[in-house]
Design a protein around this motif. Structure first.
Motif, mmCIF file in Angstrom:
data_model
loop_
_atom_site.group_PDB
_atom_site.id
_atom_site.type_symbol
_atom_site.label_atom_id
_atom_site.label_comp_id
_atom_site.label_asym_id
_atom_site.label_seq_id
_atom_site.Cartn_x
_atom_site.Cartn_y
_atom_site.Cartn_z
ATOM 1 N N LYS A 95 0.832 -1.204 0.000
ATOM 2 C CA LYS A 95 0.000 0.000 0.000
ATOM 3 C C LYS A 95 0.868 1.256 0.000
ATOM 4 O O LYS A 95 0.563 2.235 -0.676
ATOM 5 N N HIS A 96 1.969 1.212 0.760
ATOM 6 C CA HIS A 96 2.870 2.367 0.808
ATOM 7 C C HIS A 96 3.519 2.609 -0.553
ATOM 8 O O HIS A 96 3.585 3.737 -1.033
ATOM 9 N N ALA A 97 4.011 1.543 -1.174
ATOM 10 C CA ALA A 97 4.662 1.669 -2.478
ATOM 11 C C ALA A 97 3.681 2.182 -3.529
ATOM 12 O O ALA A 97 4.000 3.095 -4.307
ATOM 13 N N LYS A 98 2.476 1.617 -3.544
ATOM 14 C CA LYS A 98 1.464 2.050 -4.514
ATOM 15 C C LYS A 98 1.062 3.499 -4.290
ATOM 16 O O LYS A 98 0.837 4.251 -5.232
ATOM 17 N N GLU A 99 0.969 3.898 -3.035
ATOM 18 C CA GLU A 99 0.589 5.271 -2.709
ATOM 19 C C GLU A 99 1.638 6.262 -3.210
ATOM 20 O O GLU A 99 1.309 7.277 -3.829
ATOM 21 N N ILE A 100 2.911 5.969 -2.959
ATOM 22 C CA ILE A 100 3.975 6.869 -3.419
ATOM 23 C C ILE A 100 4.011 6.886 -4.945
ATOM 24 O O ILE A 100 4.138 7.947 -5.564
ATOM 25 N N ALA A 101 3.876 5.726 -5.581
ATOM 26 C CA ALA A 101 3.854 5.667 -7.050
ATOM 27 C C ALA A 101 2.700 6.490 -7.603
ATOM 28 O O ALA A 101 2.866 7.246 -8.575
ATOM 29 N N PHE A 102 1.525 6.381 -6.997
ATOM 30 C CA PHE A 102 0.354 7.134 -7.430
ATOM 31 C C PHE A 102 0.603 8.635 -7.318
ATOM 32 O O PHE A 102 0.311 9.403 -8.243
#
Length: 180
Positions: A95-102
């Motif tokens: 979730k953290h990785a996807k959030e930063i990527a988003f």
């Protein structure tokens, strides 16, 4: 949170061509950043950015700095590590990785592709490499995130090279027939 199957992007698919790539290792406290050379063959560490932005926050200085690095390096692609277990399942770290990527993708207005890369064991590999090079555990904490970002990005670059090589030189399946 139940484990979910998360599929990373494929290196080389929809490749933007030559140019620098930025690799990002997202942690809950720090974000490691690496860059490639213009030929997209070698990853090197850039810096460690303190993590500030939470899930419900507006973008803070960490997102600003990541976008600035991407622009400074004139990147053609951004690779964010997707933490998965050995079975390919994600955890709360996904979730953290996807959030930063988003957030990066949103700030770049989709002008540069932001990809998610399989980062299984990248921190383990980075830690092993640092210890092998004589870096103490205490000193290593300052650069482990950068080293993990290098591992993520180098793995992507190697996968990209393999993918592009296979596309331009497909293996012949009739080799045995020619020998007879």
């Amino acid at each position: 949170m139940a484990a979910q199957h998360v599929t990373p992007d494929t290196p080389g698919a929809q490749d933007p061509g030559l140019g620098r790539r930025i690799g990002i290792d997202v942690g809950t406290v720090r974000i490691g950043v690496a860059s490639s050379n213009r030929e997209a063959t070698l990853a090197t560490p850039v810096e460690t950015v303190p993590r500030e932005t939470g899930f419900k926050d507006r973008d803070k200085a960490d997102i600003d700095r990541l976008v600035a690095i991407i622009e400074e390096y004139d990147a053609v692609e951004v690779i964010v590590g997707l933490p998965r277990d050995l079975k390919g399942h994600g955890s709360s770290s996904v979730k953290h990785a996807k959030e930063i990527a988003f957030r990066i993708n949103r700030r770049l207005n989709g002008t540069i592709p932001v990809r998610l890369a399989d980062e299984r064991l990248s921190t383990v590999a980075a830690t092993t490499a640092l210890r092998a090079s004589g870096v103490s555990e205490k000193a290593g904490r300052k650069v482990i995130d950068q080293a993990a970002a290098v591992e993520i990005l180098q793995s992507w670059l190697d996968g990209r090279a393999n993918f592009l090589n296979e596309q331009s030189n497909p293996l012949r399946t009739d080799t045995n027939e020619e020998m007879n």
